[in-house]
Design an enzyme around this catalytic site. Structure first.
Site, PDB file in Angstrom:
ATOM      1  N   CYS A   2      -6.957  14.101  -1.698  1.00 21.54           N
ATOM      2  CA  CYS A   2      -6.189  12.960  -1.210  1.00 21.54           C
ATOM      3  C   CYS A   2      -5.306  12.376  -2.296  1.00 21.54           C
ATOM      4  O   CYS A   2      -5.614  12.474  -3.487  1.00 21.54           O
ATOM      5  CB  CYS A   2      -7.182  11.911  -0.700  1.00 21.54           C
ATOM      6  SG  CYS A   2      -6.427  10.450   0.004  1.00 21.54           S
ATOM      7  N   SER A  35      -5.041   9.375  -3.084  1.00 16.76           N
ATOM      8  CA  SER A  35      -5.737   8.349  -3.867  1.00 16.76           C
ATOM      9  C   SER A  35      -6.383   8.966  -5.104  1.00 16.76           C
ATOM     10  O   SER A  35      -6.483   8.332  -6.164  1.00 16.76           O
ATOM     11  CB  SER A  35      -6.787   7.639  -3.014  1.00 16.76           C
ATOM     12  OG  SER A  35      -7.744   8.543  -2.527  1.00 16.76           O
ATOM     13  N   HIS A  57      -3.837   9.298  -7.719  1.00 16.40           N
ATOM     14  CA  HIS A  57      -3.644   8.011  -8.397  1.00 16.40           C
ATOM     15  C   HIS A  57      -4.733   7.781  -9.440  1.00 16.40           C
ATOM     16  O   HIS A  57      -4.492   7.168 -10.487  1.00 16.40           O
ATOM     17  CB  HIS A  57      -3.659   6.867  -7.379  1.00 16.40           C
ATOM     18  CG  HIS A  57      -2.490   6.875  -6.431  1.00 16.40           C
ATOM     19  ND1 HIS A  57      -1.213   7.165  -6.842  1.00 16.40           N
ATOM     20  CD2 HIS A  57      -2.415   6.625  -5.099  1.00 16.40           C
ATOM     21  CE1 HIS A  57      -0.395   7.092  -5.794  1.00 16.40           C
ATOM     22  NE2 HIS A  57      -1.099   6.783  -4.733  1.00 16.40           N
ATOM     23  N   HIS A  79     -13.725  12.443  -1.466  1.00 16.90           N
ATOM     24  CA  HIS A  79     -14.372  11.466  -0.583  1.00 16.90           C
ATOM     25  C   HIS A  79     -14.301  11.842   0.889  1.00 16.90           C
ATOM     26  O   HIS A  79     -14.931  11.173   1.705  1.00 16.90           O
ATOM     27  CB  HIS A  79     -13.761  10.072  -0.794  1.00 16.90           C
ATOM     28  CG  HIS A  79     -12.308   9.969  -0.462  1.00 16.90           C
ATOM     29  ND1 HIS A  79     -11.327  10.281  -1.369  1.00 16.90           N
ATOM     30  CD2 HIS A  79     -11.669   9.606   0.669  1.00 16.90           C
ATOM     31  CE1 HIS A  79     -10.137  10.106  -0.807  1.00 16.90           C
ATOM     32  NE2 HIS A  79     -10.317   9.695   0.436  1.00 16.90           N
ATOM     33  N   CYS A 127     -11.573  10.950   6.591  1.00 16.23           N
ATOM     34  CA  CYS A 127     -10.725   9.902   6.018  1.00 16.23           C
ATOM     35  C   CYS A 127      -9.258  10.063   6.374  1.00 16.23           C
ATOM     36  O   CYS A 127      -8.669   9.208   7.010  1.00 16.23           O
ATOM     37  CB  CYS A 127     -10.884   9.859   4.499  1.00 16.23           C
ATOM     38  SG  CYS A 127      -9.826   8.618   3.703  1.00 16.23           S
TER      39      CYS A 127
END
Length: 370
Positions: free
Chosen positions: A54, A56, A59, A75, A182
């Site tokens: 992902c 995220s 990041h 996740h 997710c």
């Protein structure tokens, strides 16, 4: 895929397996041998079969979203329960499950509220990287290793709280449905739950990656008549049109701000806009692309920590709405398994978010592709 079977030899013991560890930022993940402790009371140990990656996590690796390191990232995963701790009742060894980055304890203020889904036991907004008792279940090279969002799926085995584990259909293909943990619900739910896109409306989606593709699918399912997709990567535009985008815009092809282009295209601004890139500039652009009177702007992206949104309050006085969205407003344990059921019935197209399938040892190549 056949259901995994486990012997009693591992129950109650540390399992040694492989995991991809982020030791520091701005460096590749390292595949290491780790020890995974048995689950404590209220916990579940899972053999991870597949995991999505992902933005995220990008990041995290570039330092714009700091988490405690070293950590095992990942996740959104799918796997099979290997063993359970004392008191666990919702899953049993051998069950197929999804790993949920947002738990549902079913007891806190958020869980008890009809619309709330940001469980107060979450560890995704300001991560500490530890279980609820303040410890971790991972060790490597004699050091404790943090988890991510109390999930961690870039490992062959993980330990999670029962409140973050959802039992799913035994027939579900785990290499496909991991995105339903997710990425897909975040984008799809932003359209159908958070924005509540209406039939015949005009929507604008900033960014055309995985989560944004799910936004497009949600807008289309809700009956949007026009879906404008915005991205600087021309390679994504053809795929976006196949998913339902009606107009593709590359901001680099215009001399004026992209929000001005959108307003001119739509007359008075769009009905619904979605920002899932995670930059302040694009969040402002998404809000300014909305109709001043009734436009709804939904933020999904993870912006850099300590960044601030420069807003002219008068832009909201006219009636615009600015909303946040976490996991598509789905109550994770109750509703994510229902999405798996819809996928199995071919009511939703979660597979369109999957562009590559790679073996675990090529995890860094996966992040390069992302």
């Amino acid at each position: 895929m056949k259901q995994a079977k486990f012997s009693m030899e591992t129950v109650g013991k540390v399992i040694t397996c492989r995991a991809a560890i982020a030791w520091t930022i701005n460096a590749p993940l390292c595949i290491e041998e780790v020890g995974v402790d048995p689950p404590k009371a209220g916990e579940v140990r899972i053999k991870v079969i597949s995991s999505g990656i992902c933005g995220s996590e990008n990041h995290i690796l570039d330092g714009t979203f700091p988490v405690p390191l070293p950590a095992i990232l990942g996740h959104k995963g799918a796997g099979v329960v290997e063993s359970i701790g004392e008191g666990v009742s919702s899953v049993k060894p051998g069950d197929k499950v999804l790993t949920l980055p947002i738990p549902q304890c079913r007891k806190c203020d958020s869980c008890l509220h009809a619309k709330g889904n940001c469980c107060l036991k979450e560890d995704a907004i300001s991560p500490v990287g530890l279980m609820l008792d303040g410890t971790t279940r991972f060790t490597c090279r004699g050091r404790k290793v943090h988890n991510l969002f109390r999930t961690s799926t870039l490992t062959e085995y993980t330990v999670m709280h029962e409140i973050s584990v959802a039992k799913i259909d035994d027939a579900a293909p785990l290499e496909k449905v991991c995105v339903l943990a997710c990425g897909f619900p975040t984008g799809y739910g932003a359209a159908v739950n958070t924005a509540q896109v209406t039939p015949g409306s005009t929507c604008v989606v900033f960014g055309l990656g995985g989560v944004r593709s799910a936004v497009v699918l949600g807008c289309r399912a809700a009956g949007a008549a026009r879906i404008i997709g915005i991205d600087i990567n021309e390679g994504k535009l053809a795929r976006a049109k196949a998913l339902g985008v009606t107009d593709c815009l590359n901001p680099q092809n215009f001399t004026k701000p992209i929000q001005q282009v959108v307003v001119e295209m739509t007359g008075l601004g769009a009905d619904f806009t979605f920002e899932a890139i995670g930059t302040i500039e694009m969040t402002v652009a998404a809000l300014e692309s909305c109709n001043l009177s009734y436009g709804v702007c939904v933020i999904l992206g993870v912006s850099p920590v300590k960044s601030h949104l420069p807003l002219d309050p008068l832009k909201l006085v006219s009636g615009q709405t600015l909303k946040g969205c976490l996991l598509g407003e789905y109550k994770s344990r109750d509703q994510i398994p229902l999405l798996v059921d819809d996928y199995m019935k071919k009511k939703i197209d979660a597979e369109s978010l999957i562009t590559h399938n790679l073996p675990f040892v090529k995890i860094n190549e996966g992040f390069e592709l992302l």
